[in-house]
Design an enzyme around this catalytic site. Structure first.
Site: not given
Lengths: 325, 324
Positions: B28, B59, B128
Site C-alpha cells: 500500500e 492484505e 501500530h
C-alpha cells in the site's frame, strides 16, 4: 462444431461422471480416507471452461472440480493416487483430494479456505499482464465462497488492472447446507461484477453449449487484454456437500427437477439431433471411460503408501534440520 | 557508507530489484509516496510502476497475489504498511504460502518476502506497535527473521528475497532512523538461520533480537565492572540457531532471554525450554525471561514504558540472575 469435438466433449463429460462415481463407490466401500466432494451434476461447467484452454493457461479449481484436473491434462492415474493419499499423488500423500495441484499442467491445488485461490489467480494474471503473455487464469469458486473477503479483494484488484483472469462462480444453491437466501442479498453473484468495473454474466451451467459460448468470449476477452469476466453458472450438485452429508435439507422435488436437466443427458439430446447413433456412441464411450477409470484405480491401489518419515520432506526448498545442530 | 536501518532496507530492495528482473515490490502506497515510512522512496521511479506496485488496501490479496507470482517464478516483496495489518493476510500466509510446497509434493517453491514495520516504543498504540513474530514461528514452512542492525537489515533482506521459501521479515520501526552504521560497499548477505554473537562474556548470557539488542548491549557495557555479559542476537527466529544458543548457555551457565513481544507464548519460552532440556547439567541458575507484560501495547507514554522492556528492567533482570 466438428464431429471430433462433439465426441471429445462427450468423452470428458462421461469420464468425469465415471471417475467421480467410482470415487464415491470407493468411499462407500471404506477404501478412502478423508472427505470426498463430488461434483456430480456440475460437469458442463468444468468441461465448458477447461476444454479450450491452452496447456500454458492456468486453472484454480475449487474442491468440487476434480473433473477440471482431468480436462486440463492431469494423468487420471496420478489423480486417483492423490485421492488415495498414495506416493504417486501430486501431494505424495501429504494431503488428499484437491489440495495437491499438478503444476506442470497449470493446475493449482486449493486449500480448504474456499475462495482463497482467487487472490493467487489474480497475482498470476498480473504476471501474465506485465510480461505481456497472452495467457489466462481461471479461478473457480462456489457461491458460498463468494461471501469471503478474499473473493472481493481479488476481483477488486483484477478490475483495477484489467487482468486476464476469469472468475467462475459455480452456483449450486447450497454452501454445505446454507441456501443462497441466507448467503447473500442479491439474486445473482455475477451482479457484483459491475462494482468491480468488469462484465458479469449468468449462464445455465448445465447446458454445455451455453457454458462454452460464454467461456469462449471471456477467454478471448482476457487474452486480448480486455480484462476479467465474472461468470456465474447456475448448476446443481447431486450429492451432499461431502459423501457424509445426506443433504436432507433439500426437497426431493428439487433434486428431481435438477436431474431432469442433467448436463450429460442434455448433451446426448444434442448429439441425437446431430444424427449420431447415440446408442452405439454411449456404449463405446462407456467402455472407453470405464477402462481409463479401472486403470487409474488399479494404479492407485498399487501405488506405495508413503512411510511416516516422508512427512518431513518437501517442507522447505532447501531442507533445514534444526534438531541436528 | 553510513546508513540508517531504513536506508539499509531501501538499499536492499533497490539492489535486488536491479539485480533480478523477477523481483517486485507490492504494497500500500509503496509507489509515488515511497511507503508510509519512505522505505521505498524513489524505487517506483527507478524500476517502473509494474514492479513497484501500489496495491489496494487488501492484505489477503497482497500475500495471495504474491503466491501466484511466486509460482510463476517471480520473487515478490510484499509490504504490510504496519506489521499489525499482517493479521488480515494471515490465512494466505499460513494456509496458502506456508503449505504450498508441502501440499504440492515439492513441485514448487514459494519465494515471497512479507515485510513491514513492527514493534513499539513510538507511542503507536494498539494497532501500530505489535510484535506478532510468535504467531508465525509456530508455522512450518515459513522462515522468520528480525534484524537488529542496519547491516543485518540489509543483509537479511537480500537473503530473504533470494530465498526460495516464504520469509516473514520483521523490521523494527523504532530503529528506522535511530541507528546508523557503516556498511561496506558491494554485495552484502547475512545468512538466514545464523545468530550473531554481539559481545563475548564469561558470567551470563543474554539472548535477544530486534530493538532490545541495543538496550541489552548498553546494559552490558554499563555493567561491565559488575558482570561480564555475553550477548547473542538471534536474528533468525525460525529456524533458531540452536548451536549458537546452546554453546553460549553451556559457556556461561546463566541465561536471560529478552524480547519485546509479550511473555506468554513468546519465542523466549521455546528458547528457555530447549536450554533447560539440553543444557540442564551446565546451568547455574534458572533460565529467565524478560518480555512485555501480557497486555496490548498502550498509547500513553508512561503506560507503554510500563509494559515494554527497557534499560532499567534489563539491568534489574541481569542483576537478579547474576546473583544466583
Amino acid at each position: 462444431m466438428t464431429e471430433q469435438k462433439d465426441r471429445e466433449l462427450y468423452h470428458w463429460l462421461r469420464l468425469i461422471r465415471e471417475f467421480e462415481s467410482r470415487v464415491s463407490a470407493l468411499d462407500k466401500q471404506g477404501k478412502l480416507m478423508g472427505g470426498v466432494y463430488s461434483g456430480k451434476g456440475q460437469e458442463a461447467v468444468t468441461v465448458g471452461f477447461c476444454h479450450d484452454l491452452r496447456w500454458d493457461d492456468w486453472i484454480f479449481p475449487l474442491h468440487r472440480d476434480l473433473g477440471a484436473y482431468l480436462v486440463k491434462g492431469a494423468d487420471p492415474k496420478r489423480l486417483m493416487a492423490q485421492i488415495f493419499g498414495k506416493r504417486d499423488g501430486f501431494a505424495k500423500g501429504k494431503d488428499s483430494y484437491l489440495h495437491g495441484g499438478d503444476l506442470a499442467n497449470g493446475i493449482f491445488g486449493s486449500t480448504s479456505m474456499l475462495g482463497a485461490t482467487l487472490p493467487v489467480a489474480a497475482g498470476m494474471a498480473y504476471k501474465f499482464k506485465i510480461r505481456k503473455e497472452d495467457r489466462v487464469a481461471i479461478a473457480f469458486f462456489g457461491e458460498g465462497a463468494s461471501s469471503r473477503g478474499d473473493v472481493h479483494e481479488a476481483m477488486n484488484f483484477a478490475g483495477v488492472h484489467k487482468l486476464p483472469v476469469i472468475f467462475v462462480c459455480e452456483n449450486n444453491f447450497y454452501a454445505y447446507s446454507t441456501p443462497n437466501e441466507l448467503q447473500f442479498g442479491v439474486d445473482n453473484v455475477a451482479d457484483r461484477a459491475a462494482g468491480y468495473g468488469f462484465k458479469g454474466e449468468v449462464v445455465n451451467g448445465n447446458d454445455l453449449h451455453n457454458v462454452m459460448k460464454t467461456a469462449g468470449k471471456a477467454i478471448d476477452r482476457a487474452r486480448k487484454g480486455d480484462g476479467p469476466t465474472l461468470v456465474e453458472c447456475k448448476t446443481y450438485r447431486y450429492h451432499g456437500h461431502s459423501e457424509h452429508d445426506r443433504a436432507d435439507y433439500r426437497s426431493e422435488e428439487e433434486v428431481i427437477t435438477w436431474e431432469s436437466r442433467d448436463p450429460i443427458s442434455l448433451w446426448e439430446i444434442y448429439l441425437e439431433k446431430r444424427k449420431y447413433d447415440i446408442a452405439a456412441l454411449r456404449k463405446e464411450m462407456t467402455e472407453e471411460v470405464t477402462r481409463i477409470v479401472e486403470e487409474a484405480v488399479a494404479f492407485a491401489e498399487g501405488s506405495p503408501a508413503p512411510a511416516g518419515p516422508e512427512a518431513m520432506e518437501d517442507l522447505y526448498a532447501m531442507p533445514i534440520d534444526t534438531e541436528a545442530r | 557508507m553510513l546508513v540508517t536501518y531504513i536506508e539499509a532496507i531501501r538499499q536492499a530492495m533497490d539492489e535486488e530489484l536491479a539485480r533480478d528482473g523477477n523481483v517486485l515490490l507490492m504494497g500500500e502506497d509503496v509507489g509515488v509516496l515511497g511507503g508510509a515510512f519512505k522505505a521505498s522512496a524513489g524505487l517506483q521511479e527507478k524500476h517502473g510502476a509494474d514492479r513497484v506496485v501500489d496495491m489496494p488496501i487488501s492484505e489477503s490479496l497482497i500475500v495471495g497475489a504474491g503466491v501466484g507470482l511466486a509460482v510463476q517464478g517471480m520473487r515478490p516483496i510484499l509490504e504490510m504498511q504496519f506489521i499489525d495489518f499482517i493479521s488480515c493476510g494471515f490465512d494466505q500466509i499460513v494456509n496458502t504460502a506456508a503449505t504450498l510446497r508441502y501440499r504440492h509434493g515439492g513441485q514448487t517453491a514459494c519465494p515471497i518476502v512479507v515485510r513491514g514495520p513492527s514493534g513499539g516504543g513510538v507511542h503507536g498504540g494498539l494497532y501500530h506497535s505489535q510484535n506478532p513474530e510468535a504467531w508465525f514461528c509456530h508455522v512450518p514452512g515459513l522462515k522468520v527473521v528480525a534484524p537488529a542492525t542496519a547491516y543485518d537489515a540489509k543483509g537479511l533482506l537480500k537473503s530473504a528475497i533470494r530465498d526460495d521459501d516464504p520469509v516473514i521479515y520483521f523490521e523494527h520501526k523504532f530503529l528506522y532512523r535511530r541507528i546508523k552504521e557503516e556498511i561496506p560497499e558491494g554485495e552484502l548477505l547475512v545468512p538466514i538461520g545464523k545468530a550473531a554473537l554481539r559481545k563475548e562474556g564469561r558470567d551470563l548470557t543474554v539472548i535477544t533480537y530486534g530493538a532490545p539488542v541495543h538496550a541489552v548491549m548498553k546494559a552490558a557495557r554499563d555493567m561491565s565492572t559488575e558482570v561480564d555479559i555475553e550477548v547473542v542476537d538471534l536474528r533468525t527466529l525460525l529456524p533458531i540457531d540452536w548451536a549458537a544458543v546452546k554453546a553460549s548457555a553451556r559457556k556461561t551457565g546463566k541465561v536471560l532471554i529478552v524480547h519485546e513481544a509479550r511473555l506468554t507464548g513468546g519465542i523466549g519460552g521455546e528458547v528457555a525450554a530447549r536450554i533447560a532440556q539440553d543444557c540442564f547439567e551446565e546451568l547455574d541458575g534458572p533460565v529467565m525471561r524478560l518480555a512485555a507484560r501480557d497486555v496490548h501495547t498502550p498509547f500513553a507514554p508512561a503506560m507503554e514504558d510500563y509494559v515494554l522492556p527497557n534499560q532499567g528492567k534489563i539491568t534489574e533482570a541481569i542483576r537478579k540472575l547474576a546473583a544466583y
